[in-house]
Design an enzyme around this catalytic site. Structure first.
Site, mmCIF file in Angstrom:
data_model
loop_
_atom_site.group_PDB
_atom_site.id
_atom_site.type_symbol
_atom_site.label_atom_id
_atom_site.label_comp_id
_atom_site.label_asym_id
_atom_site.label_seq_id
_atom_site.Cartn_x
_atom_site.Cartn_y
_atom_site.Cartn_z
ATOM 1 N N GLU A 35 85.304 52.989 -11.069
ATOM 2 C CA GLU A 35 86.760 52.795 -11.161
ATOM 3 C C GLU A 35 87.247 51.858 -10.062
ATOM 4 O OE1 GLU A 35 88.237 53.329 -14.151
ATOM 5 O OE2 GLU A 35 87.589 55.409 -13.936
ATOM 6 N N ASP A 38 86.023 46.769 -11.219
ATOM 7 C CA ASP A 38 85.917 45.565 -12.072
ATOM 8 C C ASP A 38 86.528 44.334 -11.414
ATOM 9 O OD1 ASP A 38 88.567 46.406 -12.587
ATOM 10 O OD2 ASP A 38 88.399 46.235 -14.776
ATOM 11 N N ASP A 174 88.460 47.079 -19.549
ATOM 12 C CA ASP A 174 88.984 47.692 -20.771
ATOM 13 C C ASP A 174 88.690 46.829 -21.992
ATOM 14 O OD1 ASP A 174 89.946 49.437 -18.915
ATOM 15 O OD2 ASP A 174 92.018 48.734 -19.020
HETATM 16 C C1 GLA Z 1 92.784 49.882 -15.534
HETATM 17 C C2 GLA Z 1 92.509 48.378 -15.619
HETATM 18 C C3 GLA Z 1 91.015 48.094 -15.511
HETATM 19 C C4 GLA Z 1 90.392 48.786 -14.309
HETATM 20 C C5 GLA Z 1 90.817 50.254 -14.252
HETATM 21 C C6 GLA Z 1 90.364 50.922 -12.993
HETATM 22 O O1 GLA Z 1 92.249 50.520 -16.641
HETATM 23 O O2 GLA Z 1 93.005 47.862 -16.824
HETATM 24 O O3 GLA Z 1 90.801 46.703 -15.461
HETATM 25 O O4 GLA Z 1 90.711 48.119 -13.124
HETATM 26 O O5 GLA Z 1 92.224 50.405 -14.346
HETATM 27 O O6 GLA Z 1 88.987 51.041 -12.971
#
Ligand code: GLA
Length: 385
Positions: A35, A38, A174
């Site tokens: 988490e 990315d 995502d």
């Molecule tokens: C959201 C963002 C992702 C990622 C998560 C945390 O979902 O859209 O790109 O950064 O938070 O891991």
């Protein structure tokens, strides 16, 4: 035809008359682990959900776009002028206009279209309902327009829609999960190179389930806090003289922390660097078929998000604690934070009891009842028929 596809089709017929040329679907996602790694060029391990968004669509020759969704009575209409101006369309339709914008910005000729959207992915729960819309619309427009755009380039494009048109500074996870996810697998993604490895994650064969708890906690300042975390990571990388925090090796973490004089920044960096390592360790265990053994890594990831990255809220922590107390192998918040969902790895035949224990803990604390469902890894964006 699934219910959601039938709803999209019925919406199309009712709003526009006639039949759609096709239906395209994309799922929501959960992130098993990794988490806020990315946008630090690191590693993530999400999987696509069986909950899907469906777009029923047909091309038009007027060079304009009309989008209806179950969320609204009336379609939203826009033309090239609004599509070419980030922010020119707002609300949920911005995710659609953003995709049109990103395609046009990349030099593609996007056909005008009528689109009707139905979705089983809950909005605002941190299950990537926005990425599901982006991916389903992208799949539809690419095919309707006969565009030369292989699917491995879709995630970057959908991310650009979200970053530059909608204005949310999110990473690539995502969109990758909902486009590249594969049934029965988790998607091991290197967010720097976009290299993927499909990691077998056969919960059923192992007698396991992933229980997803929707905390239903109101998102508290999620956008501002997300952007602040990202900034803090980028500043730390700059101070440390690396391109991104991914470049801080686990073995060099203490030395790196010693070079940062602010305690909060040290906590942020520690989360990202240890989280990258937890993803790699999880992948190792899954490659060896040891699904149960990933539990402690999931729980450690949660502690890191709670104590170091400081992105959890009381409803989320309560769900994790109650799931663990009821026998889950591991549990953690999934997604950006400040609300959203928790996932727990449980024996399949214990899923109901764990869900009941979480619900009881919520009642004890005076929280609104959570939503609960068990999920298996499903496939990514696809044409339905
Ligand atoms: C959201 C963002 C992702 C990622 C998560 C945390 O979902 O859209 O790109 O950064 O938070 O891991």
């Amino acid at each position: 035809m699934s219910d959601v596809a039938a709803r999209a089709t019925a919406g199309f017929r009712q709003r526009y008359g006639g039949e759609p040329a096709g239906r395209w679907a994309a799922p929501g996602r959960v992130n098993l682990i990794g988490e806020h790694t990315d946008y630090n060029d690191g590693f993530v391990l999400p999987f696509a959900l069986p909950l899907r968004t469906v777009v029923a669509a047909a091309a038009t020759d007027d060079g304009r776009w009309s989008v209806w969704s179950e969320l609204d009575d009336e379609p939203v209409e826009f033309g090239p002028a609004e599509a070419d101006e980030p922010g020119g369309v707002d609300g949920w339709a911005a995710y659609v206009a953003g995709v049109v914008w990103a395609l046009r910005a990349a030099g593609h000729t996007v056909p005008g279209a009528r689109l009707a959207i139905a979705s089983d992915v809950p909005v605002g729960s941190g299950l990537s309902s926005s990425a599901a819309i982006e991916a389903a619309v992208l799949a539809a427009l690419v095919e309707l327009g006969g565009l030369d755009l292989p699917a491995d380039r879709w995630p970057r494009l959908a991310q650009r829609a979200e970053n530059d048109y909608v204005g949310a500074p999110t990473g690539i996870m995502d969109q990758s999960a909902v486009i590249r996810g594969r049934s029965g697998h988790a998607l091991f993604l290197d967010c720097r190179t976009e290299a993927v490895e499909q990691i077998p994650f056969d919960l059923e064969a192992a007698g396991l389930a992933v229980l997803v708890v929707d905390s239903r906690a109101p998102h508290r300042h999620a956008d501002g806090e997300y952007a602040a975390r990202r900034k803090s990571c980028e500043r730390a990388a700059e101070t440390l003289g690396v391109a991104a925090l991914r470049d801080v090796a686990t073995g060099d973490l203490d030395a790196a922390l010693a070079r940062l004089d602010d305690a909060e920044t040290r906590r942020r960096v520690r989360h990202v660097v240890t989280e990258d390592q937890r993803v790699l360790d999880t992948v190792e265990l899954l490659r060896a078929g040891r699904i149960r053994d990933i539990g402690p890594l999931l729980t450690a990831s949660h502690a890191s998000m709670r104590d170091d990255f400081e992105i959890t809220v009381p409803e989320i922590d309560t769900a994790v604690e109650a799931a663990l107390a009821a026998g889950a192998y591991g549990a953690r918040m999934t997604g950006g934070g400040f609300g959203g969902c928790v996932l727990a790895l449980v024996d399949a035949d214990a899923a109901d009891a764990v869900a009941a224990a979480v619900t009881a803990a919520y009642a004890d604390r005076g929280f609104a009842a959570p939503g609960t469902l068990t999920v298996l890894p499903a496939g990514g964006a696809t044409r339905l028929d």
